[in-house]
Design a protein around this motif. Sequence first.
Motif, mmCIF file in Angstrom:
data_model
loop_
_atom_site.group_PDB
_atom_site.id
_atom_site.type_symbol
_atom_site.label_atom_id
_atom_site.label_comp_id
_atom_site.label_asym_id
_atom_site.label_seq_id
_atom_site.Cartn_x
_atom_site.Cartn_y
_atom_site.Cartn_z
ATOM 1 N N LEU A 51 120.819 33.304 -4.225
ATOM 2 C CA LEU A 51 120.566 34.033 -2.986
ATOM 3 C C LEU A 51 120.176 33.097 -1.852
ATOM 4 C CD1 LEU A 51 118.509 37.115 -4.286
ATOM 5 C CD2 LEU A 51 120.976 36.974 -3.846
ATOM 6 N N THR A 52 120.414 33.559 -0.631
ATOM 7 C CA THR A 52 119.965 32.829 0.548
ATOM 8 C C THR A 52 118.445 32.983 0.665
ATOM 9 O OG1 THR A 52 120.169 34.739 2.022
ATOM 10 C CG2 THR A 52 122.149 33.380 1.688
ATOM 11 N N PRO A 53 117.777 32.140 1.445
ATOM 12 C CA PRO A 53 116.318 32.262 1.601
ATOM 13 C C PRO A 53 115.882 33.652 2.047
ATOM 14 C CG PRO A 53 117.042 30.159 2.447
ATOM 15 C CD PRO A 53 118.289 30.920 2.109
ATOM 16 N N GLU A 54 116.607 34.252 2.970
ATOM 17 C CA GLU A 54 116.243 35.579 3.454
ATOM 18 C C GLU A 54 116.426 36.631 2.363
ATOM 19 O OE1 GLU A 54 114.706 38.403 5.923
ATOM 20 O OE2 GLU A 54 114.762 36.231 6.208
ATOM 21 N N GLU A 55 117.527 36.543 1.639
ATOM 22 C CA GLU A 55 117.783 37.477 0.545
ATOM 23 C C GLU A 55 116.752 37.308 -0.562
ATOM 24 O OE1 GLU A 55 122.688 37.822 0.929
ATOM 25 O OE2 GLU A 55 121.740 36.351 -0.411
ATOM 26 N N GLY A 60 111.849 39.098 -3.466
ATOM 27 C CA GLY A 60 110.449 38.941 -3.832
ATOM 28 C C GLY A 60 109.638 40.187 -3.525
ATOM 29 N N LYS A 61 109.895 40.792 -2.362
ATOM 30 C CA LYS A 61 109.199 42.031 -2.010
ATOM 31 C C LYS A 61 109.535 43.139 -3.002
ATOM 32 C CE LYS A 61 109.159 41.114 2.983
ATOM 33 N NZ LYS A 61 109.637 41.583 4.317
ATOM 34 N N GLN A 62 110.822 43.239 -3.331
ATOM 35 C CA GLN A 62 111.245 44.278 -4.253
ATOM 36 C C GLN A 62 110.651 44.062 -5.642
ATOM 37 O OE1 GLN A 62 115.488 44.644 -4.748
ATOM 38 N NE2 GLN A 62 115.365 46.717 -5.557
ATOM 39 N N THR A 63 110.508 42.814 -6.037
ATOM 40 C CA THR A 63 109.924 42.493 -7.336
ATOM 41 C C THR A 63 108.472 42.943 -7.413
ATOM 42 O OG1 THR A 63 111.389 40.582 -7.592
ATOM 43 C CG2 THR A 63 109.423 40.640 -8.965
#
Length: 203
Positions: A51-55, A60-63
């Motif tokens: 994934l790209t840094p933004e993705e 991480g938030k979703q995790t």
Amino acid sequence: MSGYLISTIIFRSLEKESFSFLDFYARRIRRIFPALAFLLLGVILLGSLFLTPEEFKNLGKQTIYGFAFGENIFLIRHSGGYWDTATEMKPLMHLWTLAVEEQYYIFYPLLCWILWKVKKRVLPVLCVLWLVSFGFDLYQSQTSSIVAFFSLHTRFWELCTGCILAALVNPSISSKGLVQPIASKLREERARELVWGGVKLSY
């Protein structure tokens, strides 16, 4: 099905006076957390590679939401619905069902325990909660389909259906005066047929 099975376990433990909140939640943790941790770690590892840094930041938030059994809340805030094309970049979205179920079982055992201690009727209370939840579901299906689809209060009635059936066929609870006399007239085999019929209709 989940509501029926868990309620059966809770009701039997209450009847034997062996119910323990610590034991109940410890068993839930042992059953769910190993597989959940393995999944989340695997997704994070793969995400760091592809994934790209933004993705990866969004992952991480979703995790975090997924680990805290809040994936349904995450999707309400950050998606356009279950069929939104953007959900293709939300690899943990399937955890929303687990989130709803675990949110339900945070307070449901406490409700059963309180009703048992004060010797109130379980069945009428569950039926009232079922009706309230079903009403919320109908209302929010018209006002916000996303909230209706992912929220606990609009999905409550589905889990509660199994709980009601478990209360109806549990003779130990009936003998304690916690359900209506109709429990003695409803055979357990018929209730199980209703449960399995509901499972088939859900597919």
